[in-house]
Write a protein that holds these residues in place. Structure first.
Motif, short mmCIF file in Angstrom:
data_model
loop_
_atom_site.label_atom_id
_atom_site.label_comp_id
_atom_site.label_asym_id
_atom_site.label_seq_id
_atom_site.Cartn_x
_atom_site.Cartn_y
_atom_site.Cartn_z
N VAL A 12 0.80 -1.22 0.00
CA VAL A 12 0.00 0.00 0.00
C VAL A 12 0.84 1.27 0.00
O VAL A 12 0.31 2.36 0.06
N GLN A 28 -3.69 -3.14 -5.29
CA GLN A 28 -4.24 -2.90 -3.95
C GLN A 28 -5.69 -3.32 -3.93
O GLN A 28 -6.40 -3.15 -4.91
N ASN A 33 -6.44 3.32 0.38
CA ASN A 33 -5.45 3.18 -0.71
C ASN A 33 -4.81 4.50 -1.10
O ASN A 33 -5.47 5.52 -1.15
N ILE A 50 -6.52 -0.91 -8.31
CA ILE A 50 -6.96 -0.66 -6.95
C ILE A 50 -8.45 -0.96 -6.91
O ILE A 50 -9.18 -0.52 -7.78
#
Length: 551
Positions: A12, A28, A33, A50
């Motif tokens: 992260v 992620q 995030n 993400i």
């Protein structure tokens, strides 16, 4: 165990790479995030994926073969890509919540795609800025607060913005200052709600298409092509479907085409075309409006070969057109205007200057008004106004200066009182007015032709076949020689016909044919010598006066 926790934490953190063979990948999945990639120098690639929560991602790359991709799926998304020189490429995909995407690319073979979908809140916003060389930008946003802004500069731009629902706004601005062939094209499609589109393009081969379907529609296109090449033209197409529509296309340069199509509600359309090219200007403006509070305006200024067509079908139609013609006679500078209206209380004004202009106006319905003005030394112009179906209480007027002009007014149908006027100055002109009543309705119609100031060898004709009382026809031909005037009246009751001619060598004819017990009056006044006058009346109670060597 400690090693496992450390690895998870690193996933992260911002990933920063400076290696010359740059590659970077970030994945992620959840919570707060934040991902950053910064790379300088050569074979760059950066990919981020993400999935959820308070996302922010950022890729910055400089120099050489960059590629950047960002994919974010949900929550408080933002994504930024910045790339500088050489073979840029960037793709951003975001799906839900508070989306924002910014792509900035400079120098060389840019392309950029941004796709934001927007289920759940989705305050979509997308900005793409690209500078010099072979740009292409595509922004696709589906739902909620959509805004898109594309700016591209230098060379072969293409931009495509597609937005579906709610707060839509799209601005595309493209510029091609470099020498060379090719250039701009922009397409914006918006589906529903607060739509607005603004396209600005300068220099060479501009094309713009805007399609908007529902609610707050608004579209403005501004294009410029200063290049003197018969193959180069800019084209605008705007389609709007419903509610608050407004469309404007502004074009500066030569060989323009504008096509504006509006279907419903508060329509308004404006096109302006300016051009000075002596080779082949050929400007064309077409406006079609279907219903409600329509207004259309077309202005063309240039050398010659301009064309305007406006068709309005329903409700409060108005149309205003102006053509300014600077072409020389040897260039055959022929401009044309066609206007068609159907409805009640329509208004048309046509203003043409220069030579060889044509204006054709057709109106169906009643309480309509049409005015055609052809002036400033006009030569061999043609004006035709047709008011048909139910032309009651309608007004038509043609005003022409110059020589060898032709004007025709037709008022035909259920005609309970209409007015037609033609004004012509100088020699060789032809004027014709026809007023007819196809049904058994009574009313009063008026027709007047004024041919003054040296209208030698001019001809005027008025035909009235209208049931009713107090129909009036007047032909006034002053300060001219060898003119010809004819008035024909038929119908019920009272008709008045007057011909006044000064000068020599005139012919004047009045024919009045009445049903039942007409009370027609005919007055024929001619000046000087070698004039011929004829009055024919049928029925009883008629009056006739002939004066020659008058006044």
């Amino acid at each position: 165990m400690k090693k496992l926790i450390l690895t998870s934490a690193l996933s992260v953190l911002a990933l920063v790479a400076f290696a010359q063979s740059n590659t970077s990948t970030t994945n992620q999945t959840g919570s707060n995030n934040n991902a950053t990639v910064t790379q300088t120098g050569t074979n760059s690639t950066a990919t981020q994926t993400i999935v959820g929560d308070n996302n922010t991602t950022e890729i910055t790359q400089s120099g050489d073969l960059q590629t950047a991709m960002q994919t974010v799926t949900g929550n408080n998304n933002e994504a930024y890509t910045t790339q500088s020189g050489n073979e840029n490429y960037a793709a951003t995909t975001q799906t839900g919540d508070l989306s924002k995407a910014t792509v900035t690319q400079s120098g060389s073979f840019q392309q950029a795609y941004v796709n934001q979908d927007g289920t759940g809140v989705a305050l979509n916003e997308a900005t793409v800025t690209q500078s010099g060389e072979s740009q292409l930008a595509n922004v696709d946003q589906m739902g909620a607060g959509n805004v898109a802004n594309v700016t591209q500069s230098g060379l072969d731009q293409v931009a495509d913005v597609d937005q579906m629902g709610t707060g839509n706004t799209a601005t595309v601005m493209q510029d091609k200052p470099w020498e060379g062939i090719g250039g701009n094209s922009a397409v914006v499609y918006q589906n529903g709600d607060g739509n607005n589109a603004d396209i600005h393009q300068t220099e060479q081969w501009n094309e713009a298409t805007v399609n908007q379907l529902g609610v707050g529609n608004d579209a403005i296109v501004d294009q410029n092509t200063p290049v003197k090449d018969p193959e180069i033209k800019n084209i605008v197409t705007i389609d709007q479907d419903g509610e608050g529509n407004y469309a404007k296309a502004w074009q500066d340069g030569t060989r323009h085409i504008a096509d504006i199509d509006q279907i419903g509600n508060n329509n308004s359309a404006t096109t302006e075309q300016w051009g000075t090219d002596e080779v082949a200007p050929n400007n064309t403006a077409i406006v079609y409006q279907e219903g409600n509070d329509n207004t259309a305006t077309a202005l063309q200024s240039g050398m010659y070969n301009d064309f305007v067509s406006i068709r309005q079908v329903g409700d409060e139609n108005e149309a205003y057109t102006t053509q300014e013609n600077d072409g020389a006679e040897w260039q055959n500078p022929n401009n044309e205007i066609f206007i068609e209206q159907t409805g009640i209380s329509g208004l048309v004004t046509v203003d043409q200057s220069g030579n060889f202009n044509d204006a054709f106006v057709t109106q169906g319905g009643f309480d309509n008004e049409a005015v055609v003005d052809q002036h400033d030394g006009s030569y061999m112009n043609v004006a035709t106004i047709s008011q048909v179906d139910f032309p009651s209480n309608s007004f038509a007027k043609v005003d022409q200066t110059g020589s060898y002009n032709q004007a025709t007014i037709l008022q035909d149908g259920v005609n309970i009182g209409s007015t037609a006027e033609i004004y012509q100055a100088e020699s060789g002109n032809v004027a014709s007015i026809h007023q007819n009543n196809q049904d058994n309705y009574y009313g009063t119609s008026s027709a007047m032709v004024y041919q003054n100031v040296g209208t030698t060898n001019s001809v005027a004709t008025i035909n009235q076949d209208v049931l009713g009382s107090a129909n009036e026809a007047l032909v006034d031909q002053f300060n001219a020689d060898n003119v010809n005037a004819t008035i024909n009246q038929s119908g019920h009751d009272v008709g008045t016909a007057t011909i006044q001619q000064t000068g020599t060598g005139h012919v004047g004819t009045i024919n009045q044919y009445g049903l039942y017990t007409p009370l027609n009056t005919a007055v024929l006044q001619q000046g000087a010598s070698n004039n011929t006058g004829t009055i024919t009346q049928t029925g009883g109670g008629n009056n006739a006066l002939v004066q020659q060597n008058w006044p």
